[in-house]
Design a protein around this motif. Structure first.
Motif, PDB file in Angstrom:
ATOM      1  N   VAL A  22      33.472  38.344  33.569  1.00  0.00           N
ATOM      2  CA  VAL A  22      34.166  38.830  34.766  1.00  0.00           C
ATOM      3  C   VAL A  22      35.430  39.577  34.363  1.00  0.00           C
ATOM      4  O   VAL A  22      35.730  40.686  34.880  1.00  0.00           O
ATOM      5  CB  VAL A  22      34.500  37.655  35.706  1.00  0.00           C
ATOM      6  N   LYS A  23      36.186  39.038  33.438  1.00  0.00           N
ATOM      7  CA  LYS A  23      37.410  39.694  32.987  1.00  0.00           C
ATOM      8  C   LYS A  23      37.103  41.038  32.341  1.00  0.00           C
ATOM      9  O   LYS A  23      37.880  42.014  32.507  1.00  0.00           O
ATOM     10  CB  LYS A  23      38.149  38.795  32.001  1.00  0.00           C
ATOM     11  N   ALA A  24      36.008  41.123  31.604  1.00  0.00           N
ATOM     12  CA  ALA A  24      35.642  42.382  30.957  1.00  0.00           C
ATOM     13  C   ALA A  24      35.350  43.455  31.991  1.00  0.00           C
ATOM     14  O   ALA A  24      35.821  44.609  31.866  1.00  0.00           O
ATOM     15  CB  ALA A  24      34.438  42.158  30.053  1.00  0.00           C
ATOM     16  N   PHE A  25      34.578  43.108  33.020  1.00  0.00           N
ATOM     17  CA  PHE A  25      34.259  44.091  34.063  1.00  0.00           C
ATOM     18  C   PHE A  25      35.497  44.461  34.874  1.00  0.00           C
ATOM     19  O   PHE A  25      35.627  45.598  35.365  1.00  0.00           O
ATOM     20  CB  PHE A  25      33.147  43.562  34.973  1.00  0.00           C
ATOM     21  N   ILE A  26      36.427  43.526  35.044  1.00  0.00           N
ATOM     22  CA  ILE A  26      37.670  43.833  35.756  1.00  0.00           C
ATOM     23  C   ILE A  26      38.456  44.880  34.973  1.00  0.00           C
ATOM     24  O   ILE A  26      39.012  45.846  35.555  1.00  0.00           O
ATOM     25  CB  ILE A  26      38.501  42.548  35.963  1.00  0.00           C
ATOM     26  N   LYS A  27      38.510  44.732  33.666  1.00  0.00           N
ATOM     27  CA  LYS A  27      39.224  45.705  32.839  1.00  0.00           C
ATOM     28  C   LYS A  27      38.597  47.087  32.957  1.00  0.00           C
ATOM     29  O   LYS A  27      39.297  48.103  33.041  1.00  0.00           O
ATOM     30  CB  LYS A  27      39.206  45.250  31.377  1.00  0.00           C
ATOM     31  N   VAL A  28      37.265  47.122  32.924  1.00  0.00           N
ATOM     32  CA  VAL A  28      36.567  48.401  33.036  1.00  0.00           C
ATOM     33  C   VAL A  28      36.856  49.032  34.401  1.00  0.00           C
ATOM     34  O   VAL A  28      37.126  50.244  34.517  1.00  0.00           O
ATOM     35  CB  VAL A  28      35.052  48.217  32.828  1.00  0.00           C
ATOM     36  N   GLY A  29      36.791  48.225  35.446  1.00  0.00           N
ATOM     37  CA  GLY A  29      37.047  48.742  36.796  1.00  0.00           C
ATOM     38  C   GLY A  29      38.443  49.282  36.950  1.00  0.00           C
ATOM     39  O   GLY A  29      38.669  50.333  37.576  1.00  0.00           O
ATOM     40  N   LYS A  30      39.434  48.610  36.410  1.00  0.00           N
ATOM     41  CA  LYS A  30      40.810  49.076  36.493  1.00  0.00           C
ATOM     42  C   LYS A  30      40.999  50.357  35.678  1.00  0.00           C
ATOM     43  O   LYS A  30      41.743  51.269  36.079  1.00  0.00           O
ATOM     44  CB  LYS A  30      41.762  47.993  35.984  1.00  0.00           C
ATOM     45  N   ALA A  31      40.314  50.450  34.535  1.00  0.00           N
ATOM     46  CA  ALA A  31      40.421  51.651  33.708  1.00  0.00           C
ATOM     47  C   ALA A  31      39.803  52.845  34.417  1.00  0.00           C
ATOM     48  O   ALA A  31      40.269  53.985  34.258  1.00  0.00           O
ATOM     49  CB  ALA A  31      39.752  51.417  32.365  1.00  0.00           C
ATOM     50  N   MET A  32      38.771  52.591  35.179  1.00  0.00           N
ATOM     51  CA  MET A  32      38.124  53.682  35.922  1.00  0.00           C
ATOM     52  C   MET A  32      39.059  54.263  36.975  1.00  0.00           C
ATOM     53  O   MET A  32      38.953  55.457  37.323  1.00  0.00           O
ATOM     54  CB  MET A  32      36.849  53.155  36.599  1.00  0.00           C
ATOM     55  N   SER A  33      39.952  53.478  37.516  1.00  0.00           N
ATOM     56  CA  SER A  33      40.851  53.939  38.580  1.00  0.00           C
ATOM     57  C   SER A  33      42.030  54.717  38.031  1.00  0.00           C
ATOM     58  O   SER A  33      42.762  55.360  38.791  1.00  0.00           O
ATOM     59  CB  SER A  33      41.350  52.758  39.398  1.00  0.00           C
ATOM     60  N   GLU A  34      42.258  54.676  36.750  1.00  0.00           N
ATOM     61  CA  GLU A  34      43.364  55.400  36.149  1.00  0.00           C
ATOM     62  C   GLU A  34      42.981  56.860  35.932  1.00  0.00           C
ATOM     63  O   GLU A  34      41.803  57.188  35.749  1.00  0.00           O
ATOM     64  CB  GLU A  34      43.764  54.747  34.822  1.00  0.00           C
ATOM     65  N   ALA A  91      41.002  41.673  44.770  1.00  0.00           N
ATOM     66  CA  ALA A  91      41.194  42.993  44.170  1.00  0.00           C
ATOM     67  C   ALA A  91      40.533  43.088  42.811  1.00  0.00           C
ATOM     68  O   ALA A  91      39.918  44.111  42.464  1.00  0.00           O
ATOM     69  CB  ALA A  91      42.698  43.298  44.057  1.00  0.00           C
ATOM     70  N   ASN A  92      40.619  42.039  42.042  1.00  0.00           N
ATOM     71  CA  ASN A  92      40.027  42.047  40.698  1.00  0.00           C
ATOM     72  C   ASN A  92      38.494  42.082  40.763  1.00  0.00           C
ATOM     73  O   ASN A  92      37.850  42.796  39.979  1.00  0.00           O
ATOM     74  CB  ASN A  92      40.493  40.827  39.912  1.00  0.00           C
ATOM     75  N   LEU A  93      37.915  41.353  41.693  1.00  0.00           N
ATOM     76  CA  LEU A  93      36.458  41.364  41.813  1.00  0.00           C
ATOM     77  C   LEU A  93      35.965  42.722  42.307  1.00  0.00           C
ATOM     78  O   LEU A  93      34.866  43.159  41.953  1.00  0.00           O
ATOM     79  CB  LEU A  93      35.997  40.244  42.761  1.00  0.00           C
ATOM     80  N   SER A  94      36.752  43.398  43.109  1.00  0.00           N
ATOM     81  CA  SER A  94      36.382  44.749  43.555  1.00  0.00           C
ATOM     82  C   SER A  94      36.350  45.709  42.378  1.00  0.00           C
ATOM     83  O   SER A  94      35.460  46.563  42.262  1.00  0.00           O
ATOM     84  CB  SER A  94      37.383  45.249  44.608  1.00  0.00           C
ATOM     85  N   ALA A  95      37.325  45.577  41.482  1.00  0.00           N
ATOM     86  CA  ALA A  95      37.345  46.415  40.284  1.00  0.00           C
ATOM     87  C   ALA A  95      36.144  46.120  39.403  1.00  0.00           C
ATOM     88  O   ALA A  95      35.518  47.040  38.851  1.00  0.00           O
ATOM     89  CB  ALA A  95      38.652  46.191  39.516  1.00  0.00           C
ATOM     90  N   ALA A  96      35.777  44.843  39.250  1.00  0.00           N
ATOM     91  CA  ALA A  96      34.621  44.472  38.438  1.00  0.00           C
ATOM     92  C   ALA A  96      33.341  45.015  39.062  1.00  0.00           C
ATOM     93  O   ALA A  96      32.433  45.462  38.341  1.00  0.00           O
ATOM     94  CB  ALA A  96      34.551  42.952  38.310  1.00  0.00           C
ATOM     95  N   GLN A  97      33.263  45.014  40.382  1.00  0.00           N
ATOM     96  CA  GLN A  97      32.080  45.532  41.070  1.00  0.00           C
ATOM     97  C   GLN A  97      31.919  47.037  40.838  1.00  0.00           C
ATOM     98  O   GLN A  97      30.803  47.542  40.631  1.00  0.00           O
ATOM     99  CB  GLN A  97      32.177  45.231  42.567  1.00  0.00           C
TER     100      GLN A  97
END
Length: 228
Positions: A193-205, A160-166
């Motif tokens: 990787v952690k930075a892109f995961i944060k960005v991906g999760k923020a995009m879903s909010e 799930a985290n890698l999907s958010a980073a993608q």
């Protein structure tokens, strides 16, 4: 025989030699008797010290040690200017030669000796680059292992985290960035990787903090620095 006759007889015996020859004149000195151990007397003998060469002088028929038929040749060393040639299918690295020439001159290398090192340089460089590539490959593989084992983003949460980073990479990146991260292996770095995961999760909010104000949409800067 009386006393007078005896004296006369002794005098006659002293004046006449035993073989009847004439006695030597009183004024002539008698020749010295020959020494049986040295029948030649004081005459120098062949092979004695008279024939030996004196110190600092060569013997007869010998050449002086300080003189040589061949002139001594000056040892060959560094030339006034090095002339290097590139091997077949190769080019000279001018920047590397600028660093190498002073060293070759300091070592007093001949042009031939220096050329051998120039010829060996591509092989040495290739070996160094190969070793560096192997070390970097091992490093990127270790980063990937660290991401999978990370308690925050790895384990069961990894997919799930890698999907958010993608999603973040596709939204804010471009093909050149993707190629760079993939070719260099930096895409495996845990911090990135952690930075892109944060960005991906923020995009879903529904809302992302931007400049201290809540707004819709997504913003990369606000995703990296969310409001606390």
């Amino acid at each position: 025989m009386n006393l007078f006759d005896r004296l006369l007889h002794r005098r006659l015996c002293n004046e006449q030699p035993a073989d009847g020859g004439a006695a030597p004149a009183p004024s002539e000195p008698a020749a010295p008797a020959a020494d049986p151990a040295n029948p030649e007397g004081d005459k120098p003998q062949p092979g004695t010290e008279a024939d030996k060469p004196q110190e600092g002088k060569p013997a007869d028929g010998e050449k002086s040690a300080d003189k040589s038929d061949d002139k001594e040749q000056k040892p060959e060393g560094a030339p006034e200017k090095y002339e290097f040639t590139a091997g077949e299918g190769q080019e000279l690295d001018t920047a590397a030669l600028e660093q190498f020439e002073p060293i070759a001159r300091e070592l007093n290398l001949t042009n031939e000796q220096a050329q051998k090192l120039v010829d060996a340089y591509p092989k040495i460089l290739a070996g160094v680059q190969q070793r560096q590539a192997e070390v970097w490959q091992a490093q990127t593989e270790q980063w990937a292992a660290d991401v999978k084992a990370d308690k925050e983003i790895g384990g069961d949460k990894l997919t799930a985290n890698l999907s958010a980073a993608q999603r973040a990479l596709e939204q804010f990146g471009n093909p050149e960035l993707k190629e760079y991260l993939d070719s260099t292996g930096l895409g495996n770095h845990p911090a990135l990787v952690k930075a892109f995961i944060k960005v991906g999760k923020a995009m879903s909010e529904d809302k992302v903090v931007t400049g201290g104000h809540e707004s819709g949409g997504s913003d990369l800067i606000s995703a990296f620095y969310p409001k606390k």
